[in-house]
Design a protein around this motif. Structure first.
Motif, PDB file in Angstrom:
ATOM      1  N   ALA A   1      13.535  55.228  35.037  1.00 61.84           N
ATOM      2  CA  ALA A   1      12.154  54.889  34.551  1.00 61.84           C
ATOM      3  C   ALA A   1      11.169  56.245  35.250  1.00 61.84           C
ATOM      4  O   ALA A   1      10.127  56.667  34.358  1.00 61.84           O
ATOM      5  N   SER A   2      11.640  56.923  36.483  1.00 62.90           N
ATOM      6  CA  SER A   2      10.828  57.833  36.723  1.00 62.90           C
ATOM      7  C   SER A   2      10.981  59.125  36.089  1.00 62.90           C
ATOM      8  O   SER A   2      10.261  60.189  35.756  1.00 62.90           O
ATOM      9  N   GLU A   3      12.413  59.284  35.411  1.00 64.65           N
ATOM     10  CA  GLU A   3      12.594  60.504  34.386  1.00 64.65           C
ATOM     11  C   GLU A   3      11.858  60.338  33.344  1.00 64.65           C
ATOM     12  O   GLU A   3      11.149  61.196  32.734  1.00 64.65           O
ATOM     13  N   PHE A   4      11.529  59.199  32.679  1.00 61.71           N
ATOM     14  CA  PHE A   4      11.171  58.720  31.511  1.00 61.71           C
ATOM     15  C   PHE A   4       9.644  59.123  31.758  1.00 61.71           C
ATOM     16  O   PHE A   4       8.739  59.675  30.855  1.00 61.71           O
ATOM     17  N   GLN A   5       9.097  58.703  32.854  1.00 62.96           N
ATOM     18  CA  GLN A   5       7.628  58.895  33.306  1.00 62.96           C
ATOM     19  C   GLN A   5       7.512  60.354  33.129  1.00 62.96           C
ATOM     20  O   GLN A   5       6.383  60.931  32.902  1.00 62.96           O
ATOM     21  N   SER A   6       8.191  61.265  33.433  1.00 61.84           N
ATOM     22  CA  SER A   6       8.017  62.452  33.833  1.00 61.84           C
ATOM     23  C   SER A   6       7.822  63.408  32.323  1.00 61.84           C
ATOM     24  O   SER A   6       7.577  64.326  32.260  1.00 61.84           O
ATOM     25  N   GLY A   7       8.231  62.823  31.208  1.00 63.69           N
ATOM     26  CA  GLY A   7       8.302  63.458  30.010  1.00 63.69           C
ATOM     27  C   GLY A   7       9.061  62.736  29.127  1.00 63.69           C
ATOM     28  O   GLY A   7      10.268  62.663  29.284  1.00 63.69           O
ATOM     29  N   LYS A   8       8.706  62.456  27.828  1.00 62.20           N
ATOM     30  CA  LYS A   8       9.634  61.698  26.960  1.00 62.20           C
ATOM     31  C   LYS A   8       9.409  62.430  25.474  1.00 62.20           C
ATOM     32  O   LYS A   8       8.267  62.943  25.176  1.00 62.20           O
ATOM     33  N   ILE A   9      10.335  62.056  24.639  1.00 60.07           N
ATOM     34  CA  ILE A   9      10.124  62.281  23.128  1.00 60.07           C
ATOM     35  C   ILE A   9       9.119  61.297  22.556  1.00 60.07           C
ATOM     36  O   ILE A   9       9.184  60.079  23.062  1.00 60.07           O
ATOM     37  N   LYS A  10       8.214  61.683  21.848  1.00 56.51           N
ATOM     38  CA  LYS A  10       6.947  60.722  21.419  1.00 56.51           C
ATOM     39  C   LYS A  10       7.601  59.566  20.740  1.00 56.51           C
ATOM     40  O   LYS A  10       8.699  59.900  19.902  1.00 56.51           O
ATOM     41  N   GLY A  11       7.195  58.376  20.766  1.00 59.30           N
ATOM     42  CA  GLY A  11       7.564  57.022  20.428  1.00 59.30           C
ATOM     43  C   GLY A  11       8.767  56.506  21.009  1.00 59.30           C
ATOM     44  O   GLY A  11       9.651  55.303  20.516  1.00 59.30           O
ATOM     45  N   ALA A  12       9.396  57.324  22.036  1.00 57.04           N
ATOM     46  CA  ALA A  12      10.594  56.755  22.721  1.00 57.04           C
ATOM     47  C   ALA A  12      10.319  55.417  23.569  1.00 57.04           C
ATOM     48  O   ALA A  12       9.254  55.347  24.138  1.00 57.04           O
ATOM     49  N   ARG A  13      11.441  54.580  23.243  1.00 57.41           N
ATOM     50  CA  ARG A  13      11.394  53.501  24.315  1.00 57.41           C
ATOM     51  C   ARG A  13      12.518  53.575  25.516  1.00 57.41           C
ATOM     52  O   ARG A  13      13.681  54.123  25.077  1.00 57.41           O
ATOM     53  N   ASN A  14      12.222  53.253  26.768  1.00 60.74           N
ATOM     54  CA  ASN A  14      12.973  53.329  27.785  1.00 60.74           C
ATOM     55  C   ASN A  14      14.115  52.315  27.951  1.00 60.74           C
ATOM     56  O   ASN A  14      13.444  51.047  28.474  1.00 60.74           O
ATOM     57  N   ILE A  15      15.445  52.206  27.788  1.00 63.43           N
ATOM     58  CA  ILE A  15      16.373  51.719  28.366  1.00 63.43           C
ATOM     59  C   ILE A  15      17.316  52.284  29.249  1.00 63.43           C
ATOM     60  O   ILE A  15      18.387  53.033  28.710  1.00 63.43           O
TER      61      ILE A  15
END
Length: 111
Positions: free
Chosen positions: A37-51
């Motif tokens: 979750a912390s990696e996800f919050q640092s930047g993601k590809i638009k529209g991505a869902r975090n699992i």
């Protein structure tokens, strides 16, 4: 003579950044970020869902996804997402794609 090192074929596809980006334009594409979750919050590809693949509920979350979609997975370097692709194909998913370079090699915008 020796078949000890014979690996089973991959049932998912490794894609480079351009191929991955092109696939995201499919109407049935689902983008999954398997980082923490912390990696996800640092930047993601638009529209991505975090699992998070390391999370305790990963397998249950994956099993509840519809199998008729095209799944585009990524992580930081392509390793964890490759493992997640393997888990998905072992659970009956047929259209699974891994960003081989991970988000660290993604040359496009991130959210």
């Amino acid at each position: 003579m020796f078949n000890f090192f014979k690996s089973k074929p991959k049932l998912y596809s490794d894609l480079n950044s351009d191929e991955f980006k092109k696939g995201l334009s499919n109407t049935d594409a689902v983008i999954i970020d398997v980082r923490t979750a912390s990696e996800f919050q640092s930047g993601k590809i638009k529209g991505a869902r975090n699992i998070d693949i390391m999370g305790p509920g990963f397998l249950n979350q994956i099993k509840n996804l519809p199998k008729d979609k095209k799944y585009y997975l990524y992580c930081r370097s392509g390793n964890r997402s490759g493992q997640a692709c393997e888990v998905m194909t072992e659970n009956g998913f047929e259209n699974v794609y891994n960003l081989s370079s991970g988000i660290s090699g993604w040359p496009y915008d991130i959210a």
